[in-house]
Design an enzyme around this catalytic site. Sequence first.
Site: not given
Ligand SMILES: NC(=O)c1cnc(N)c2cc(Br)sc12
Length: 322
Positions: A116, A174, A38, A36, A34, A137
Amino acid sequence: MKPEEARARAEELRREIEYHDHRYYVLDDPVIEDAEYDRLVRELVALETAYPELVTPDSPTQRVGGRPREGFVTVQHRAPMLSLANAFNAADLADFDRRVRTGLADEDVDYVVELKFDGVAVSLTYEHGRLVRGATRGDGVTGEEITPNLRTIRSIPLRLRQPGAPNVIEVRGEVYMPKEAFARLNERREDAGLPLFANPRNAAAGSLRQLDPGITAERKLDIWLYGIGYTDGIVFGRHSEALAWLGEQGFRVNPHTRIFSTLEEVERHLEHWREARFELPYVIDGLVLKVDRLDQQERLGTTLKSPRWAVAYKYPPEQAET
Ligand SMILES: NC(=O)c1cnc(N)c2cc(Br)sc12
């Protein structure tokens, strides 16, 4: 130091700091102490202070910039951000798989299966390799422009690895708040007598919608990139190739993505994550299945609001919302 020497040294420092930012924030594998790191940043700040004409928007010193905004402007996504149809059980999955195979006249199908993330979907636009805009989005067609807030997320590269970057590319991902950061934030809010956030998703959304990027910068947000919207200069054959390319360009791409060619393998994988997800340092509410070949995606097409070539498999919500 002569101006052209200062310019050269500033560019050298930027590349070195970008390299270490990628190692630390994207790969979670730093190779510098850290102190170095900084020192490098302090030298670049001193150069940019002595030679203000050297400051460029993609300099690592420009992450937390700008005065608080009055409000957010809206922007149109070049390619719509689709939403996903949901599957809640094996029967729903079998229906999805049957529709896909029927639509593809029983050709072999590979599914990319990704986590997801339970956060805020965003779109990042890079022009000539530089981040020019970040947006939520919104309704899928129009989102809120939150570029200064997204620039504070250190794992988002302000410029792409050259060469190879197309002229224009929109990448999708995300933004989320890790569980640990969420717990710490609510502790601080409780001590300050402020209302608590109900869950990490709300905390991430509230942190991204701050008019003052300085506040966003304190909230320890992070991001996983998982898709490409519009691009004018690069073509992929498979979604898994696009994900690999995003990783090569310096984006933070989730390591738990897998490819399967039968529904049985997919279902075993979904059963693994039903319980294993609680060990992750971030919240997921399911997994996403996508047909891997892009020509097969094209042939399956989309309904009015969601693709026929993807589905979100959802777990029941956690009893006590974390
Ligand atoms: N891995 C993915 O594609 C993914 C992951 N997390 C989410 N909330 C979403 C939403 C869409 Br639309 S795709 C996706």
